[in-house]
Design an enzyme around this catalytic site. Structure first.
Site, PDB file in Angstrom:
ATOM      1  N   GLU A 144      -0.491  -9.425  -0.273  1.00 36.86           N
ATOM      2  CA  GLU A 144      -1.928  -9.642  -0.016  1.00 36.86           C
ATOM      3  C   GLU A 144      -2.722  -9.727  -1.327  1.00 36.86           C
ATOM      4  O   GLU A 144      -3.669 -10.506  -1.444  1.00 36.86           O
ATOM      5  CB  GLU A 144      -2.453  -8.528   0.899  1.00 36.86           C
ATOM      6  CG  GLU A 144      -1.873  -8.639   2.313  1.00 36.86           C
ATOM      7  CD  GLU A 144      -2.097  -7.408   3.162  1.00 36.86           C
ATOM      8  OE1 GLU A 144      -1.819  -6.279   2.682  1.00 36.86           O
ATOM      9  OE2 GLU A 144      -2.548  -7.543   4.313  1.00 36.86           O
ATOM     10  N   GLY A 187       0.754  -5.017   0.967  1.00 36.52           N
ATOM     11  CA  GLY A 187      -0.447  -5.112   0.124  1.00 36.52           C
ATOM     12  C   GLY A 187      -0.201  -5.884  -1.167  1.00 36.52           C
ATOM     13  O   GLY A 187      -1.144  -6.415  -1.762  1.00 36.52           O
ATOM     14  N   GLU A 217       4.828  -4.986   7.405  1.00 34.44           N
ATOM     15  CA  GLU A 217       4.063  -3.900   8.033  1.00 34.44           C
ATOM     16  C   GLU A 217       4.501  -3.549   9.457  1.00 34.44           C
ATOM     17  O   GLU A 217       4.512  -2.385   9.833  1.00 34.44           O
ATOM     18  CB  GLU A 217       2.557  -4.237   8.046  1.00 34.44           C
ATOM     19  CG  GLU A 217       1.883  -4.102   6.690  1.00 34.44           C
ATOM     20  CD  GLU A 217       1.914  -5.361   5.856  1.00 34.44           C
ATOM     21  OE1 GLU A 217       2.723  -6.266   6.162  1.00 34.44           O
ATOM     22  OE2 GLU A 217       1.132  -5.448   4.891  1.00 34.44           O
ATOM     23  N   ALA A 269       0.874  -1.170   0.000  1.00 41.33           N
ATOM     24  CA  ALA A 269       0.000   0.000   0.000  1.00 41.33           C
ATOM     25  C   ALA A 269       0.917   1.227   0.000  1.00 41.33           C
ATOM     26  O   ALA A 269       2.080   1.151   0.399  1.00 41.33           O
ATOM     27  CB  ALA A 269      -0.881  -0.017   1.239  1.00 41.33           C
TER      28      ALA A 269
HETATM   29  N1  CO8 Z   1       4.543   3.189  -0.983  1.00 43.05           N
HETATM   30  C1  CO8 Z   1       4.905   4.322  -1.596  1.00 43.05           C
HETATM   31  N2  CO8 Z   1       6.022   4.450  -2.368  1.00 43.05           N
HETATM   32  C2  CO8 Z   1       6.775   3.351  -2.524  1.00 43.05           C
HETATM   33  C3  CO8 Z   1       6.463   2.122  -1.904  1.00 43.05           C
HETATM   34  C4  CO8 Z   1       5.282   2.060  -1.115  1.00 43.05           C
HETATM   35  N3  CO8 Z   1       4.877   0.931  -0.518  1.00 43.05           N
HETATM   36  N4  CO8 Z   1       7.432   1.239  -2.221  1.00 43.05           N
HETATM   37  C5  CO8 Z   1       8.291   1.862  -3.011  1.00 43.05           C
HETATM   38  N5  CO8 Z   1       7.920   3.149  -3.192  1.00 43.05           N
HETATM   39  C6  CO8 Z   1       8.601   4.185  -3.982  1.00 43.05           C
HETATM   40  C7  CO8 Z   1       9.849   4.690  -3.280  1.00 43.05           C
HETATM   41  O1  CO8 Z   1       9.530   5.650  -2.311  1.00 43.05           O
HETATM   42  C8  CO8 Z   1      10.624   5.244  -4.437  1.00 43.05           C
HETATM   43  O2  CO8 Z   1      10.094   6.502  -4.770  1.00 43.05           O
HETATM   44  P1  CO8 Z   1      11.092   7.743  -5.158  1.00 43.05           P
HETATM   45  O3  CO8 Z   1      11.819   7.273  -6.396  1.00 43.05           O
HETATM   46  O4  CO8 Z   1      10.161   8.868  -5.414  1.00 43.05           O
HETATM   47  O5  CO8 Z   1      12.010   7.915  -3.997  1.00 43.05           O
HETATM   48  C9  CO8 Z   1      10.293   4.298  -5.574  1.00 43.05           C
HETATM   49  O6  CO8 Z   1       9.081   3.640  -5.190  1.00 43.05           O
HETATM   50  C10 CO8 Z   1      11.346   3.247  -5.811  1.00 43.05           C
HETATM   51  O7  CO8 Z   1      11.593   2.593  -4.584  1.00 43.05           O
HETATM   52  P2  CO8 Z   1      13.047   2.391  -3.948  1.00 43.05           P
HETATM   53  O8  CO8 Z   1      13.971   3.486  -4.395  1.00 43.05           O
HETATM   54  O9  CO8 Z   1      12.882   2.219  -2.475  1.00 43.05           O
HETATM   55  O10 CO8 Z   1      13.494   1.037  -4.648  1.00 43.05           O
HETATM   56  P3  CO8 Z   1      14.546  -0.031  -4.096  1.00 43.05           P
HETATM   57  O11 CO8 Z   1      14.778  -0.984  -5.208  1.00 43.05           O
HETATM   58  O12 CO8 Z   1      15.721   0.640  -3.483  1.00 43.05           O
HETATM   59  O13 CO8 Z   1      13.764  -0.788  -2.914  1.00 43.05           O
HETATM   60  C11 CO8 Z   1      11.888  -1.920  -1.885  1.00 43.05           C
HETATM   61  C12 CO8 Z   1      12.669  -1.606  -3.205  1.00 43.05           C
HETATM   62  C13 CO8 Z   1      12.751  -2.816  -1.003  1.00 43.05           C
HETATM   63  C14 CO8 Z   1      10.632  -2.675  -2.321  1.00 43.05           C
HETATM   64  C15 CO8 Z   1      11.548  -0.614  -1.153  1.00 43.05           C
HETATM   65  O14 CO8 Z   1      10.965   0.288  -2.065  1.00 43.05           O
HETATM   66  C16 CO8 Z   1      10.598  -0.801  -0.016  1.00 43.05           C
HETATM   67  O15 CO8 Z   1      10.980  -1.272   1.033  1.00 43.05           O
HETATM   68  N6  CO8 Z   1       9.292  -0.421  -0.198  1.00 43.05           N
HETATM   69  C17 CO8 Z   1       8.288  -0.494   0.817  1.00 43.05           C
HETATM   70  C18 CO8 Z   1       7.852  -1.925   1.057  1.00 43.05           C
HETATM   71  C19 CO8 Z   1       6.839  -1.996   2.164  1.00 43.05           C
HETATM   72  O16 CO8 Z   1       7.137  -1.746   3.315  1.00 43.05           O
HETATM   73  N7  CO8 Z   1       5.602  -2.370   1.812  1.00 43.05           N
HETATM   74  C20 CO8 Z   1       4.533  -2.504   2.756  1.00 43.05           C
HETATM   75  C21 CO8 Z   1       3.752  -1.253   2.800  1.00 43.05           C
HETATM   76  S1  CO8 Z   1       2.501  -1.296   4.041  1.00 43.05           S
HETATM   77  C22 CO8 Z   1       1.237  -2.182   3.368  1.00 43.05           C
HETATM   78  O17 CO8 Z   1       1.301  -2.621   2.257  1.00 43.05           O
HETATM   79  C23 CO8 Z   1       0.044  -2.400   4.233  1.00 43.05           C
HETATM   80  C24 CO8 Z   1      -1.180  -2.896   3.448  1.00 43.05           C
HETATM   81  C25 CO8 Z   1      -2.448  -2.647   4.186  1.00 43.05           C
HETATM   82  C26 CO8 Z   1      -2.641  -1.235   4.478  1.00 43.05           C
HETATM   83  C27 CO8 Z   1      -3.890  -0.881   5.178  1.00 43.05           C
HETATM   84  C28 CO8 Z   1      -3.682   0.423   5.825  1.00 43.05           C
HETATM   85  C29 CO8 Z   1      -4.714   1.075   6.484  1.00 43.05           C
END
Ligand code: CO8
Length: 259
Positions: free
Chosen positions: A113, A110, A133, A65
């Site tokens: 999921e 997400g 998460e 998400a």
């Molecule tokens: N949300 C928003 N932006 C994201 C997300 C995300 N989940 N994941 C990646 N991005 C963005 C980054 O911020 C980045 O943006 P920018 O270029 O503007 O800085 C771009 O995508 C590329 O990402 P990275 O530079 O980080 O790429 P890497 O190859 O270095 O890393 C990863 C890849 C390891 C996947 C890393 O991006 C990461 O850890 N992402 C987050 C993963 C995460 O924690 N996901 C879980 C999110 S929480 C969730 O899904 C809960 C679901 C239910 C929610 C209900 C809520 C009420």
């Protein structure tokens, strides 16, 4: 209907729904979820489509998400956001047409999921899975706490959810989270091959089987058996059952019409 973050391609009764927000690793914000919801409705009604493949553009399937959108939510807004995602994913899960996740890269939070609400999962060897998460101060909110234990068992699900560990495709296959891992460049061919092996069959029977499994798994076995008996009976009211059995007796290939 024009989508900003979704691409749909159709061929041979299979639709490929591609999440297309690669700059944010296909993170699910409200708009992506709304488009996914609409696209699923559209494909569900589309009589030219029997099987749906969901995949992602770029190096992620879905990296979760959208954290930027969630960052400042209050408790009520968080609940509403989570609930909306849950509804969309439940709709995918309950769809009678089979849905295959072709997991091309990161399937985190997400994203994991979303893969889990599909009927089957084929993963690229580059795919990575996890529910990170708790490292962000939240619990999985698009039903990961419910589907992961059902798929991999309670102990493994708790380990993944409590640690936030990211696992490789190979490990995901070993624990039953994915059906098959394939070379990255073969992913869409494999997903299409699986889809076509489904498409060649009687589609009402496929859908009734999907209903029987989905409803049966959520109830006790006695009720599940009753559900199966009802659907089994319904098959005999279809033209494809007559065609399938007549073709067998006449030693020819069945020509199913989906009726
Ligand atoms: N949300 C928003 N932006 C994201 C997300 C995300 N989940 N994941 C990646 N991005 C963005 C980054 O911020 C980045 O943006 P920018 O270029 O503007 O800085 C771009 O995508 C590329 O990402 P990275 O530079 O980080 O790429 P890497 O190859 O270095 O890393 C990863 C890849 C390891 C996947 C890393 O991006 C990461 O850890 N992402 C987050 C993963 C995460 O924690 N996901 C879980 C999110 S929480 C969730 O899904 C809960 C679901 C239910 C929610 C209900 C809520 C009420």
């Amino acid at each position: 209907m024009p989508y900003e973050f979704i691409k749909i391609d159709k061929s041979e009764r299979v639709a490929i729904l591609k999440l297309n927000r690669p700059k944010a690793l296909n993170a699910l914000n409200t708009q992506v979820l709304k488009e996914l919801d609409l696209a699923i409705d559209q494909l569900d009604k589309d009589e030219s489509v029997d099987v749906i493949i969901i995949t992602g553009e770029g190096k992620a399937f879905v990296a979760g998400a959208d954290i930027t959108e969630m960052k400042d939510l209050n408790a009520e807004e968080g609940r509403r956001f989570g609930n909306f995602g849950q509804k969309v994913f439940r709709k995918i899960e309950k769809m009678e047409k089979p849905v295959i996740a072709a997991v091309n890269g990161f399937a985190l939070g997400g994203g994991c999921e979303l893969a889990m609400c599909c009927d089957m999962r084929i993963a690229s060897e580059k795919a990575k899975f996890g529910q990170p998460e708790v490292g962000l101060g939240i619990v999985p909110g698009f039903s990961g706490t419910q589907r992961l234990p059902r798929l991999v068992g309670i102990g493994k699900a708790k380990e993944l959810i409590f640690t936030g560990d990211i696992i490789k495709a190979e490990e995901a296959e070993k624990i039953g989270l994915v059906n098959k891992v394939v070379a990255h460049e073969e992913l869409m061919n494999e997903a299409m091959d699986l889809a076509k092996r489904i498409v060649k069959n009687a589609q009402k029977a496929v859908r009734y089987a999907n209903i029987a499994i989905n409803r049966g798994i959520e109830t006790d076995i006695e009720t599940g058996i009753e559900i199966e008996a009802d659907l089994f009976g319904l098959c005999f009211a279809t033209k494809d059952q007559k065609e399938g059995m007549t073709a067998f007796v006449e030693k020819r290939k069945a020509e199913f019409k989906g009726e």
